[in-house]
Design a protein around this motif. Structure first.
Motif, PDB file in Angstrom:
ATOM      1  N   LEU A 231       0.811  -1.202   0.000  1.00  0.00           N
ATOM      2  CA  LEU A 231       0.000   0.000   0.000  1.00  0.00           C
ATOM      3  C   LEU A 231       0.853   1.264   0.000  1.00  0.00           C
ATOM      4  O   LEU A 231       0.416   2.313  -0.460  1.00  0.00           O
ATOM      5  N   GLY A 232       2.080   1.167   0.513  1.00  0.00           N
ATOM      6  CA  GLY A 232       2.959   2.321   0.548  1.00  0.00           C
ATOM      7  C   GLY A 232       2.927   3.077   1.854  1.00  0.00           C
ATOM      8  O   GLY A 232       3.329   4.253   1.901  1.00  0.00           O
ATOM      9  N   ASP A 233       2.468   2.429   2.940  1.00  0.00           N
ATOM     10  CA  ASP A 233       2.323   3.111   4.227  1.00  0.00           C
ATOM     11  C   ASP A 233       3.088   2.425   5.352  1.00  0.00           C
ATOM     12  O   ASP A 233       2.811   2.690   6.524  1.00  0.00           O
ATOM     13  N   TYR A 234       4.045   1.554   5.011  1.00  0.00           N
ATOM     14  CA  TYR A 234       4.820   0.794   5.995  1.00  0.00           C
ATOM     15  C   TYR A 234       3.947  -0.161   6.807  1.00  0.00           C
ATOM     16  O   TYR A 234       4.384  -0.678   7.830  1.00  0.00           O
ATOM     17  N   GLY A 235       2.718  -0.380   6.384  1.00  0.00           N
ATOM     18  CA  GLY A 235       1.783  -1.132   7.202  1.00  0.00           C
ATOM     19  C   GLY A 235       1.648  -2.584   6.800  1.00  0.00           C
ATOM     20  O   GLY A 235       2.192  -3.054   5.812  1.00  0.00           O
ATOM     21  N   SER A 236       0.898  -3.289   7.621  1.00  0.00           N
ATOM     22  CA  SER A 236       0.524  -4.674   7.415  1.00  0.00           C
ATOM     23  C   SER A 236      -0.670  -4.933   8.313  1.00  0.00           C
ATOM     24  O   SER A 236      -1.029  -4.096   9.156  1.00  0.00           O
ATOM     25  N   GLU A 237      -1.296  -6.080   8.182  1.00  0.00           N
ATOM     26  CA  GLU A 237      -2.406  -6.403   9.072  1.00  0.00           C
ATOM     27  C   GLU A 237      -1.936  -6.439  10.522  1.00  0.00           C
ATOM     28  O   GLU A 237      -2.639  -5.975  11.424  1.00  0.00           O
ATOM     29  N   LEU A 238      -0.737  -6.972  10.768  1.00  0.00           N
ATOM     30  CA  LEU A 238      -0.205  -7.016  12.125  1.00  0.00           C
ATOM     31  C   LEU A 238       0.052  -5.613  12.652  1.00  0.00           C
ATOM     32  O   LEU A 238      -0.352  -5.279  13.784  1.00  0.00           O
ATOM     33  N   ARG A 239       0.730  -4.767  11.874  1.00  0.00           N
ATOM     34  CA  ARG A 239       1.005  -3.401  12.314  1.00  0.00           C
ATOM     35  C   ARG A 239      -0.283  -2.655  12.596  1.00  0.00           C
ATOM     36  O   ARG A 239      -0.429  -1.976  13.628  1.00  0.00           O
ATOM     37  N   ASP A 240      -1.255  -2.775  11.674  1.00  0.00           N
ATOM     38  CA  ASP A 240      -2.493  -2.022  11.823  1.00  0.00           C
ATOM     39  C   ASP A 240      -3.261  -2.455  13.070  1.00  0.00           C
ATOM     40  O   ASP A 240      -3.675  -1.620  13.881  1.00  0.00           O
ATOM     41  N   LEU A 241      -3.472  -3.752  13.237  1.00  0.00           N
ATOM     42  CA  LEU A 241      -4.310  -4.211  14.338  1.00  0.00           C
ATOM     43  C   LEU A 241      -3.689  -3.912  15.692  1.00  0.00           C
ATOM     44  O   LEU A 241      -4.375  -3.435  16.609  1.00  0.00           O
ATOM     45  N   THR A 242      -2.399  -4.172  15.845  1.00  0.00           N
ATOM     46  CA  THR A 242      -1.782  -3.917  17.143  1.00  0.00           C
ATOM     47  C   THR A 242      -1.772  -2.428  17.468  1.00  0.00           C
ATOM     48  O   THR A 242      -2.007  -2.028  18.611  1.00  0.00           O
ATOM     49  N   THR A 243      -1.535  -1.577  16.470  1.00  0.00           N
ATOM     50  CA  THR A 243      -1.595  -0.137  16.702  1.00  0.00           C
ATOM     51  C   THR A 243      -3.013   0.292  17.044  1.00  0.00           C
ATOM     52  O   THR A 243      -3.229   1.153  17.927  1.00  0.00           O
ATOM     53  N   MET A 244      -4.008  -0.269  16.378  1.00  0.00           N
ATOM     54  CA  MET A 244      -5.398   0.067  16.652  1.00  0.00           C
ATOM     55  C   MET A 244      -5.782  -0.278  18.086  1.00  0.00           C
ATOM     56  O   MET A 244      -6.445   0.518  18.774  1.00  0.00           O
ATOM     57  N   VAL A 245      -5.384  -1.451  18.544  1.00  0.00           N
ATOM     58  CA  VAL A 245      -5.698  -1.835  19.924  1.00  0.00           C
ATOM     59  C   VAL A 245      -5.009  -0.882  20.897  1.00  0.00           C
ATOM     60  O   VAL A 245      -5.601  -0.459  21.898  1.00  0.00           O
ATOM     61  N   ALA A 246      -3.758  -0.526  20.605  1.00  0.00           N
ATOM     62  CA  ALA A 246      -3.045   0.417  21.472  1.00  0.00           C
ATOM     63  C   ALA A 246      -3.767   1.759  21.535  1.00  0.00           C
ATOM     64  O   ALA A 246      -3.928   2.343  22.615  1.00  0.00           O
ATOM     65  N   LEU A 247      -4.206   2.271  20.389  1.00  0.00           N
ATOM     66  CA  LEU A 247      -4.924   3.546  20.355  1.00  0.00           C
ATOM     67  C   LEU A 247      -6.246   3.460  21.116  1.00  0.00           C
ATOM     68  O   LEU A 247      -6.590   4.359  21.892  1.00  0.00           O
ATOM     69  N   ALA A 248      -6.997   2.388  20.881  1.00  0.00           N
ATOM     70  CA  ALA A 248      -8.285   2.242  21.560  1.00  0.00           C
ATOM     71  C   ALA A 248      -8.101   2.162  23.066  1.00  0.00           C
ATOM     72  O   ALA A 248      -8.847   2.772  23.836  1.00  0.00           O
ATOM     73  N   GLN A 249      -7.099   1.404  23.508  1.00  0.00           N
ATOM     74  CA  GLN A 249      -6.824   1.303  24.931  1.00  0.00           C
ATOM     75  C   GLN A 249      -6.424   2.651  25.514  1.00  0.00           C
ATOM     76  O   GLN A 249      -6.887   3.052  26.572  1.00  0.00           O
ATOM     77  N   ARG A 250      -5.566   3.346  24.804  1.00  0.00           N
ATOM     78  CA  ARG A 250      -5.024   4.599  25.324  1.00  0.00           C
ATOM     79  C   ARG A 250      -6.100   5.653  25.515  1.00  0.00           C
ATOM     80  O   ARG A 250      -6.052   6.452  26.461  1.00  0.00           O
ATOM     81  N   HIS A 251      -7.097   5.653  24.627  1.00  0.00           N
ATOM     82  CA  HIS A 251      -8.076   6.738  24.632  1.00  0.00           C
ATOM     83  C   HIS A 251      -9.452   6.296  25.115  1.00  0.00           C
ATOM     84  O   HIS A 251     -10.458   6.945  24.820  1.00  0.00           O
ATOM     85  N   GLY A 252      -9.486   5.198  25.881  1.00  0.00           N
ATOM     86  CA  GLY A 252     -10.726   4.783  26.505  1.00  0.00           C
ATOM     87  C   GLY A 252     -11.774   4.262  25.554  1.00  0.00           C
ATOM     88  O   GLY A 252     -12.966   4.299  25.852  1.00  0.00           O
ATOM     89  N   LEU A 253     -11.355   3.768  24.393  1.00  0.00           N
ATOM     90  CA  LEU A 253     -12.281   3.254  23.386  1.00  0.00           C
ATOM     91  C   LEU A 253     -12.139   1.749  23.198  1.00  0.00           C
ATOM     92  O   LEU A 253     -12.644   1.189  22.232  1.00  0.00           O
ATOM     93  N   GLY A 254     -11.459   1.086  24.120  1.00  0.00           N
ATOM     94  CA  GLY A 254     -11.207  -0.335  23.988  1.00  0.00           C
ATOM     95  C   GLY A 254     -12.413  -1.183  24.351  1.00  0.00           C
ATOM     96  O   GLY A 254     -13.201  -0.834  25.229  1.00  0.00           O
ATOM     97  N   THR A 255     -12.577  -2.299  23.651  1.00  0.00           N
ATOM     98  CA  THR A 255     -13.647  -3.250  23.935  1.00  0.00           C
ATOM     99  C   THR A 255     -13.078  -4.662  23.973  1.00  0.00           C
ATOM    100  O   THR A 255     -12.004  -4.932  23.429  1.00  0.00           O
ATOM    101  N   ALA A 256     -13.815  -5.562  24.581  1.00  0.00           N
ATOM    102  CA  ALA A 256     -13.370  -6.947  24.665  1.00  0.00           C
ATOM    103  C   ALA A 256     -13.202  -7.601  23.291  1.00  0.00           C
ATOM    104  O   ALA A 256     -12.229  -8.322  23.066  1.00  0.00           O
TER     105      ALA A 256
END
Length: 299
Positions: A231-256
């Motif tokens: 895609l040209g964004d240094y990303g992958s499914e692993l990079r995206d998902l783990t970063t997403m969980v980190a963001l959700a946790q950090r900002h009180g948007l995390g779910t089970a």
């Protein structure tokens, strides 16, 4: 229902190994330098203890081992910040390598995000570098972003850069809420990977639009994406998902259910039996989510 998990509830992601891979990384373009500096920011003594990340195999020029303590951490960060400063031309963006005059605009929110984490951690950062980067992000966001016509998926990259820039600016209360809402209301269908929706959700949360924030974060995890292999964004499914969980946790948007997705990734990563190559941003995302899951209450 919000959920904050601890490392002990997950199959063991290679937090310490990812930290070591980044701290000892040998190269130095702007992406590599930032990805190497970020774990130094995150790995204070408490985090090192929680993640078991305390032996990075560092050696001096004579091959003698170097202990990774707070003094060594500070020395390495000073060197990283100096190199980052040397890669920033006057327009506020960053060049990929020394002597390269062409800015790589999609790296600017990444660098600024790291510098803000460093500042939040009480570290001394190059303020002029951070200020120029934030000013550049603000100008570009209000102007409609940057074109990336050299890539096949240039519209996604333009909007993804805007979403990430909006998140970084929201961290310092400078993101224009109207622009964030317009991105969510009118442009989110153009994303072909989920991470920009998570950046947008976190930005909206920081700027006070909790309803759109929750919807954007939920869609990042629930919508079906067919991410291209490149895609040209240094990303992958692993990079995206783990970063997403980190963001959700950090900002009180995390779910089970979000956390459960991470459990599946951990099982796949550790149970495949393959010697899988892991990128700098995948290593960093693993470390970031480990820190968030082990840290306790949202900041």
């Amino acid at each position: 229902v919000q959920a904050r998990l601890t490392v002990g509830t997950l199959p063991p992601l290679p937090f310490a190994a990812s930290a070591a891979a980044l701290v000892g990384y040998p190269y130095g373009c702007i992406e590599q330098t930032t990805s190497k500096a970020w774990p130094l920011v995150l790995l204070d003594a408490q985090t090192r203890a929680r993640l078991g990340a305390d032996d990075f195999g560092l050696t001096d020029p004579q091959g003698q081992p170097i202990a990774f303590d707070d003094a060594q951490r500070a020395t390495m960060l000073d060197a990283a910040f100096a190199r980052i400063a040397s890669l920033q031309p006057g327009n506020g963006h960053f060049a990929m390598w020394p002597g390269s005059g062409e800015p790589v605009t999609y790296m600017t929110p990444y660098v600024a995000d790291m510098l803000l984490d460093a500042k939040d951690a009480g570290l001394v950062v190059p303020e002029s570098v951070l200020t120029r980067a934030l000013d550049r992000l603000s100008e570009d966001l209000l102007a409609g972003g940057n074109t990336h016509y050299q890539y096949d998926h240039y519209e996604h990259l333009r909007l993804a850069e805007m979403a990430y820039s909006g998140y970084v600016l929201a961290r310092v209360n400078r993101a224009p809420l109207g622009t964030l809402r317009a991105l969510y209301d009118n442009q989110r269908g153009s994303f072909i990977a989920p991470l920009p929706l998570a950046h947008l959700g976190a930005a909206l949360a920081l700027m006070g639009d909790g309803e759109r924030a929750r919807k954007s974060m939920d869609e990042a995890f629930s919508r079906e994406f067919e991410r291209p292999e490149y895609l040209g964004d240094y990303g992958s499914e692993l990079r995206d998902l783990t970063t997403m969980v980190a963001l959700a946790q950090r900002h009180g948007l995390g779910t089970a259910p979000q956390a459960a997705r991470l459990v599946d990734v951990a099982r796949e990563l550790l149970g495949s039996g393959d010697t899988r190559w892991t990128s700098t941003q995948e290593h960093l995302a693993i470390l970031r989510v480990g820190r968030e899951l082990s840290a306790g209450a949202p900041r």
